[in-house]
Write a protein that holds these residues in place. Structure first.
Motif, PDB file in Angstrom:
ATOM      1  N   TYR A 270      20.656  36.696  -4.948  1.00 50.15           N
ATOM      2  CA  TYR A 270      21.323  36.436  -5.308  1.00 50.15           C
ATOM      3  C   TYR A 270      22.587  36.379  -6.344  1.00 50.15           C
ATOM      4  O   TYR A 270      23.363  36.137  -6.773  1.00 50.15           O
TER       5      TYR A 270
ATOM      6  N   TYR B 142      20.807  26.699   0.805  1.00 46.01           N
ATOM      7  CA  TYR B 142      19.399  27.382   1.001  1.00 46.01           C
ATOM      8  C   TYR B 142      18.526  26.397   1.263  1.00 46.01           C
ATOM      9  O   TYR B 142      18.107  25.497   0.967  1.00 46.01           O
ATOM     10  N   ASN B 143      17.339  26.193   2.639  1.00 43.18           N
ATOM     11  CA  ASN B 143      16.223  25.582   2.742  1.00 43.18           C
ATOM     12  C   ASN B 143      16.692  23.976   2.703  1.00 43.18           C
ATOM     13  O   ASN B 143      15.878  23.372   1.496  1.00 43.18           O
TER      14      ASN B 143
ATOM     15  N   ARG C 210      13.145  25.735   5.420  1.00 34.40           N
ATOM     16  CA  ARG C 210      12.988  27.033   5.494  1.00 34.40           C
ATOM     17  C   ARG C 210      14.773  27.936   6.487  1.00 34.40           C
ATOM     18  O   ARG C 210      14.270  27.449   7.470  1.00 34.40           O
TER      19      ARG C 210
ATOM     20  N   PRO D 123      22.091  35.092   2.793  1.00 36.64           N
ATOM     21  CA  PRO D 123      21.984  36.175   1.815  1.00 36.64           C
ATOM     22  C   PRO D 123      22.526  37.255   2.538  1.00 36.64           C
ATOM     23  O   PRO D 123      22.593  38.342   1.779  1.00 36.64           O
TER      24      PRO D 123
ATOM     25  N   THR E 136      12.751  34.686  -4.841  1.00 35.91           N
ATOM     26  CA  THR E 136      13.037  36.116  -4.070  1.00 35.91           C
ATOM     27  C   THR E 136      14.814  36.140  -4.242  1.00 35.91           C
ATOM     28  O   THR E 136      15.676  36.904  -4.059  1.00 35.91           O
ATOM     29  N   GLU E 137      15.098  35.148  -3.046  1.00 38.72           N
ATOM     30  CA  GLU E 137      16.447  34.530  -2.572  1.00 38.72           C
ATOM     31  C   GLU E 137      17.048  34.398  -3.881  1.00 38.72           C
ATOM     32  O   GLU E 137      18.857  34.867  -4.144  1.00 38.72           O
ATOM     33  N   ARG E 138      16.434  33.698  -4.903  1.00 36.52           N
ATOM     34  CA  ARG E 138      17.531  33.671  -6.125  1.00 36.52           C
ATOM     35  C   ARG E 138      17.836  34.734  -7.089  1.00 36.52           C
ATOM     36  O   ARG E 138      19.000  35.327  -7.451  1.00 36.52           O
TER      37      ARG E 138
ATOM     38  N   MET F 292      16.301  26.765  -3.952  1.00 34.15           N
ATOM     39  CA  MET F 292      15.938  28.620  -3.203  1.00 34.15           C
ATOM     40  C   MET F 292      15.044  29.384  -3.998  1.00 34.15           C
ATOM     41  O   MET F 292      14.942  28.506  -4.708  1.00 34.15           O
TER      42      MET F 292
ATOM     43  N   TYR G 196      18.822  29.456   6.215  1.00 34.71           N
ATOM     44  CA  TYR G 196      20.159  29.034   5.967  1.00 34.71           C
ATOM     45  C   TYR G 196      20.747  28.119   6.731  1.00 34.71           C
ATOM     46  O   TYR G 196      20.833  28.227   7.492  1.00 34.71           O
TER      47      TYR G 196
END
Length: 536
Positions: A284, A155-156, A170, A210, A279-281, A276, A172
């Motif tokens: 996940y 991620y990022n 930014r 995601p 929001t991504e975390r 991450m 995947y």
């Protein structure tokens, strides 16, 4: 040696090219082919549905299968050293690890030596690499490069650029690598090009995109018959530290946590999660909540715990592969839509294969089939008939560079130890006769001990049916310990029964010991002494 690349510990090449097809005679000379070499990290043969393994049938890879269906599938492609960096160095140079100087992931690649991209560039090709490198020094021989910092993040991720700067991007990682590769091709398609599209995925620890976080949430993956192998008669196998039962890390590998325990992803999951955003975390973490709660409510034990770990491992691994396959489809569609496909060689490979529970393991390293074998499929419509299969011809990663150069009409440099398998790619097994115009045996050497997973150093010879492996401890010049293993792959394809020293095997053992010594000498390697070898 070229200057060090800071924090970069990790390369494979891209392939395309062709000569005039024998099946399509024409008065017009064939343009030099383009090469798109797509490589992933630790993508097991068992996880590609074109190879028919039961695991891949519940999680198919339709776009990789498309390359195989429209081109050639190699069933007997092998690496010479089943570790990421060494395999990548071999692909670049066409030389075994001892010859190119990159024996373990702790080494630094000597970029001053002759490599595939250098030869292609000198012959008028535009050259590029985007994605994972993992060789610790800056890439050479490329007009353009943009490589992941060290192993890279899912991620990022951070990329190291040609200016030496590190930039965070930014998105995947698998999507970024493919999109940027397509953009580079689009800007350079007016002349022959060679690009290496190097995915991080599905390297441990597996992190799906995601959109794939719950893709295999309810998929059941069939267990290998030897998940509970006890490694009887195999000393090195009993010493390894890569078992699913005993060595997968609860947080890092299995994503086990409880929110009520004050779990912190920055520490409990390690640094691979630090890029991450919130929001991504959160998404996940949430994708594991229900399954983790069920685990803690009724914790499995014994063999049931091993089976639970296997299922979690498979679900993450195959979910991470989903983005690789999608992006290969994106690349193929781009080549088709722009009219580049007919004269572009598309190669898909992994740097080696990977254990998916066989022998109870994860990772690679051993000379056993599940890690030495490499997936290899190639599409080149101008020359390779659709649906070609090479089921028995022994090819190796030392052969990749010579083969691509052959397709481009370029003589391989004297330094390259491999040979071109172009004839096999277009004609299958019937195109060559082992022992007359193609090799009958393969050479293998693993160096990384002491090292992660505690796999003994070893060398070996493989003739397609029989395999002799020489294990030795790392003392030099004379190892304090050495022993042999012998396998009959026809009767024992999963290498469960070490036949070395058993009645009736003296003839094949002597033949393979002599061949091991011959191959080491042929390739310029020096094996540690052992009584059985010295007696020859």
């Amino acid at each position: 040696m070229n200057r060090p690349l800071f924090a970069l510990s990790g390369a494979l090449c891209a392939v395309t090219g062709s000569a005039q097809s024998a099946d399509k005679p024409s008065s017009e000379p064939q343009k030099r082919p383009n090469i798109v070499y797509i490589m992933s990290d630790d993508h097991a043969v068992q996880a590609i549905s074109a190879y028919g393994h039961p695991l891949s049938q519940v999680a198919p890879t339709p776009n990789i299968d498309r390359i195989a269906a429209e081109g050639v599938r190699f069933d007997r492609a092998y690496c010479g050293n089943s570790v990421s960096g060494p395999s990548r160095a071999t692909i670049l140079t066409g030389k075994h690890s001892h010859a190119n100087g990159f024996r373990t992931n702790a080494d630094f690649f000597d970029g001053s030596q002759t490599t595939l991209p250098k030869v292609l560039k000198a012959n008028g090709y535009s050259t590029a690499i985007i994605g994972k490198w993992h060789l610790k020094t800056y890439p050479t021989g490329f007009d353009y490069w943009k490589v992941l910092d060290d192993q890279g993040m899912y991620y990022n991720p951070d990329f190291v650029t040609m200016s030496g700067d590190t930039v965070r991007q930014r998105g995947y990682v698998t999507d970024i690598v493919t999109d940027e590769s397509i953009a580079w091709i689009d800007a350079h398609k007016d002349r022959p090009f060679f690009i290496m599209v190097h995915n991080k995925a599905p390297h441990r620890n597996f992190q799906p995109a995601p959109r794939h976080l719950t893709l295999h949430e309810h998929t059941f993956f069939p267990y290998p018959d030897n998940l509970f192998d006890t490694w009887e008669g195999r000393v090195a196998a009993g010493r390894q530290e890569m078992s699913i039962a005993g060595h997968l890390m609860p947080a890092y590998d299995l994503k086990l946590y409880t929110r009520r325990d004050g779990w912190d992803p920055k520490t409990d999951w390690g640094p691979d999660y630090r890029f991450m955003d919130s929001t991504e975390r959160e998404a996940y973490i949430a994708s594991y909540d229900a399954a983790n709660q069920a685990y803690y409510d009724n914790p499995p034990t014994g063999d049931s715990l091993t089976r639970w770990k296997f299922q979690r491992y498979m679900r993450d691994y195959f979910s991470t592969i989903a983005a690789v396959d999608e992006n290969i489809g994106k690349m193929l569609d781009y080549l088709d839509s722009t009219g580049l496909a007919e004269n572009t060689i598309v190669v898909y490979a992994s740097d080696q294969s990977f254990y998916l529970g066989e022998h109870g393991w994860f990772d690679k390293r051993f000379m056993y089939e599940e890690s030495m074998r490499m997936p290899l499929v190639i599409r080149y419509p101008a020359e390779i008939p659709a649906g070609t299969e090479a089921e028995s011809t022994l090819v190796q990663n030392i052969d990749f560079a010579p083969t691509l150069l052959d397709w481009c009409g370029i003589e391989k440099p004297d330094s390259m130890q491999g040979e071109s398998f172009r004839a096999v790619a277009r004609g299958g097994d019937r195109a060559v006769k082992p022992g007359r115009d193609w090799r009958k045996t393969l050479y293998y050497r693993y160096w990384e001990n002491p090292g992660i997973h505690n796999v003994m150093q070893h060398a070996g010879v493989h003739d397609g049916r029989w395999k002799l492996v020489y294990f030795f401890s790392n003392e030099t010049p004379v190892p304090a310990e050495c022993y042999f293993e012998l396998y009959d792959l026809k009767r024992d394809p999963h290498e469960m029964h070490n036949l070395y020293g058993t009645p009736g095997t003296n003839g094949v053992t002597t033949r393979l010991r002599r061949e091991l010594v011959r191959l080491a000498d042929y390739y310029g390697d020096e094996l540690p002494p052992c009584r059985e070898l010295n007696a020859l």
